[in-house]
Design a protein around this motif. Structure first.
Motif, PDB file in Angstrom:
ATOM      1  N   GLU A   1      -8.215  -0.381   7.999  1.00  0.00           N
ATOM      2  CA  GLU A   1      -9.093  -1.453   7.532  1.00  0.00           C
ATOM      3  C   GLU A   1      -8.439  -2.816   7.681  1.00  0.00           C
ATOM      4  O   GLU A   1      -9.089  -3.795   8.071  1.00  0.00           O
ATOM      5  CB  GLU A   1      -9.492  -1.196   6.076  1.00  0.00           C
ATOM      6  CG  GLU A   1     -10.420   0.012   5.906  1.00  0.00           C
ATOM      7  CD  GLU A   1     -10.675   0.337   4.446  1.00  0.00           C
ATOM      8  OE1 GLU A   1     -10.015  -0.286   3.580  1.00  0.00           O
ATOM      9  OE2 GLU A   1     -11.522   1.202   4.171  1.00  0.00           O
ATOM     10  N   ALA A   2      -7.136  -2.899   7.367  1.00  0.00           N
ATOM     11  CA  ALA A   2      -6.421  -4.170   7.525  1.00  0.00           C
ATOM     12  C   ALA A   2      -6.397  -4.599   8.985  1.00  0.00           C
ATOM     13  O   ALA A   2      -6.599  -5.780   9.308  1.00  0.00           O
ATOM     14  CB  ALA A   2      -5.000  -4.035   6.983  1.00  0.00           C
TER      15      ALA A   2
ATOM     16  N   THR B   1       1.676   5.058   0.833  1.00  0.00           N
ATOM     17  CA  THR B   1       1.213   5.959   1.886  1.00  0.00           C
ATOM     18  C   THR B   1       1.957   7.286   1.833  1.00  0.00           C
ATOM     19  O   THR B   1       3.029   7.399   1.241  1.00  0.00           O
ATOM     20  CB  THR B   1       1.424   5.329   3.281  1.00  0.00           C
ATOM     21  OG1 THR B   1       2.830   5.061   3.469  1.00  0.00           O
ATOM     22  CG2 THR B   1       0.638   4.050   3.435  1.00  0.00           C
TER      23      THR B   1
ATOM     24  N   ARG C   1      -6.195   5.005   5.868  1.00  0.00           N
ATOM     25  CA  ARG C   1      -7.447   4.264   5.932  1.00  0.00           C
ATOM     26  C   ARG C   1      -7.229   2.783   5.628  1.00  0.00           C
ATOM     27  O   ARG C   1      -7.829   1.911   6.271  1.00  0.00           O
ATOM     28  CB  ARG C   1      -8.454   4.865   4.947  1.00  0.00           C
ATOM     29  CG  ARG C   1      -9.777   4.123   4.861  1.00  0.00           C
ATOM     30  CD  ARG C   1     -10.499   4.101   6.198  1.00  0.00           C
ATOM     31  NE  ARG C   1     -10.814   5.445   6.653  1.00  0.00           N
ATOM     32  CZ  ARG C   1     -11.389   5.709   7.812  1.00  0.00           C
ATOM     33  NH1 ARG C   1     -11.680   4.717   8.651  1.00  0.00           N
ATOM     34  NH2 ARG C   1     -11.662   6.956   8.163  1.00  0.00           N
ATOM     35  N   GLU C   2      -6.363   2.478   4.667  1.00  0.00           N
ATOM     36  CA  GLU C   2      -6.075   1.084   4.330  1.00  0.00           C
ATOM     37  C   GLU C   2      -5.456   0.346   5.506  1.00  0.00           C
ATOM     38  O   GLU C   2      -5.746  -0.830   5.742  1.00  0.00           O
ATOM     39  CB  GLU C   2      -5.154   1.011   3.105  1.00  0.00           C
ATOM     40  CG  GLU C   2      -5.816   1.364   1.788  1.00  0.00           C
ATOM     41  CD  GLU C   2      -5.886   2.866   1.540  1.00  0.00           C
ATOM     42  OE1 GLU C   2      -5.613   3.644   2.475  1.00  0.00           O
ATOM     43  OE2 GLU C   2      -6.237   3.258   0.403  1.00  0.00           O
TER      44      GLU C   2
ATOM     45  N   GLY D   1      -3.254   6.735   2.555  1.00  0.00           N
ATOM     46  CA  GLY D   1      -3.049   5.320   2.829  1.00  0.00           C
ATOM     47  C   GLY D   1      -3.367   4.902   4.251  1.00  0.00           C
ATOM     48  O   GLY D   1      -3.366   3.704   4.559  1.00  0.00           O
TER      49      GLY D   1
ATOM     50  N   THR E   1       0.854  -1.183   0.000  1.00  0.00           N
ATOM     51  CA  THR E   1       0.000   0.000   0.000  1.00  0.00           C
ATOM     52  C   THR E   1       0.891   1.234   0.000  1.00  0.00           C
ATOM     53  O   THR E   1       1.828   1.327   0.808  1.00  0.00           O
ATOM     54  CB  THR E   1      -0.907   0.022   1.244  1.00  0.00           C
ATOM     55  OG1 THR E   1      -1.771  -1.121   1.208  1.00  0.00           O
ATOM     56  CG2 THR E   1      -1.734   1.292   1.289  1.00  0.00           C
TER      57      THR E   1
END
Length: 353
Positions: free
Chosen positions: A166-167, A153, A162-163, A160, A151
């Motif tokens: 979420e992970a 960032t 938010r990713e 990045g 990802t």
């Protein structure tokens, strides 16, 4: 083979030895001693010599070195932090590895995979704003095909983040489902954020926390101890901020030089003019060579014209800095880091990640 002098100043605390011509610094096993990898070291004179003065610092020893070692920088706090990190990883659910997007291979710690065996990992390539769109796409495709998707960032602006949340949330849901099945109470996901110095770990943590909790500055060596902090909208992530970790010995000289170009190792570890020349050599093997060189020539008004990179640095020094090559090297590196030549990724995807 030309020889050069190493002057050692014991007041540097961490015990560093410097080769001014080669740009080499090695950690010394004890105060007043010199160790240069792959080099023969012999005293210039015999017998005990009186202490000499070099400026305001006492010179303990001057020796002749017959070969060039590696760029090296290993402050004492990193060794202690690395031991502590390995111990704490046993209690961690997720390892977030942060690399510098300008040098994804050079900024990968070779021992990290072994430390994280059996752990869920998330790879982040930071400084997305410093890498061109086509280069990002090429690296994303390459890493995805290699089974290590990444990802991109931007720790300074929050891209990045938010990713990452979420992970962690997905992992937390699976973790707590297993805990509930065993009659245990749910808990926050424990995530360790690791990587080389100055790749942007603390800036990313501050973005995840929504406040300035971790010290962050555009130079290596700011974070010096492991620190836990609670993050997530519902407080469901425990983040472990770690000091930058680097191998004791950087055996790949070219990779070490790329880390220096990106300011991912301390300035005490290299000579700016030599690293600037290496940067120009690296530009010459990139797909966008012509475009980047055009920006360099336009900025300094010095034509490339069939000369070596070292000579090019010298010409910039003669034109702009009263023939002071170190000032020229520092300017070239600063201009690269400040995007004066455009967005540049120093590495091209290959079979080695």
């Amino acid at each position: 083979m030309p020889a050069f002098a190493i002057s050692f100043r014991p007041s540097l605390g961490a015990g560093l030895c410097r080769g001014h011509d080669s740009g080499v610094v090695r950690p010394c096993p004890r105060r007043g001693s010199v160790r240069v990898q792959g080099a023969k070291v012999a005293p210039t004179t015999t017998g005990r010599q009186p202490r000499k003065k070099h400026g305001d610092f006492p010179v303990e020893e001057t020796r002749r070195v017959d070969s060039v070692g590696l760029v090296q920088w290993y402050p004492g706090h990193i060794a202690a932090a690395e031991r502590s990190l390995q111990a704490k990883l046993a209690a961690v659910d997720l390892v977030v590895e942060v690399r510098d997007g300008r040098c994804p291979v050079a900024s990968a710690h070779p021992a990290l995979a072994g430390w994280c065996r059996g752990k869920r990992t998330l790879l982040l390539l930071n400084r997305v704003d410093m890498v061109g769109r086509e280069e990002r796409a090429a690296w994303s495709r390459h890493l995805r095909e290699a089974g290590t998707p990444a990802t991109w960032t931007d720790g300074r602006r929050g891209g990045g983040v938010r990713e990452v949340e979420e992970a962690a949330a997905r992992l937390g849901a699976a973790l707590n489902a297993r805990r509930e099945a065993r009659g245990l109470r749910p808990r926050a996901v424990r995530a360790a954020v690791v990587g080389f110095p100055n790749v942007g770990k603390s800036a990313l943590i501050n973005r995840l926390l929504g406040r300035r909790a971790a010290d962050s500055a555009p130079r290596p060596g700011v974070t010096r101890q492991l620190t836990w902090a609670r993050a997530g909208e519902q407080g469901n992530i425990d983040l472990l901020d770690t000091p930058g970790i680097i191998p004791v010995s950087l055996k790949d000289k070219a990779a070490a030089a790329r880390l220096a170009m990106c300011n991912d190792i301390g300035e005490a570890a290299y000579t700016a003019s030599r690293i600037a020349a290496s940067f120009l050599d690296q530009v010459s093997v990139l797909p966008r060579e012509a475009e980047i060189w055009a920006a360099i020539e336009a900025r300094y008004r010095v034509r490339r014209g069939g000369i070596t990179s070292e000579e090019y640095v010298e010409r910039i020094a003669q034109r702009l800095f009263n023939a002071e090559v170190e000032r020229a090297g520092q300017r070239i590196l600063r201009d690269f880091r400040d995007l004066k030549f455009g967005e540049i990724c120093l590495e091209v995807p290959s079979s080695t990640v």
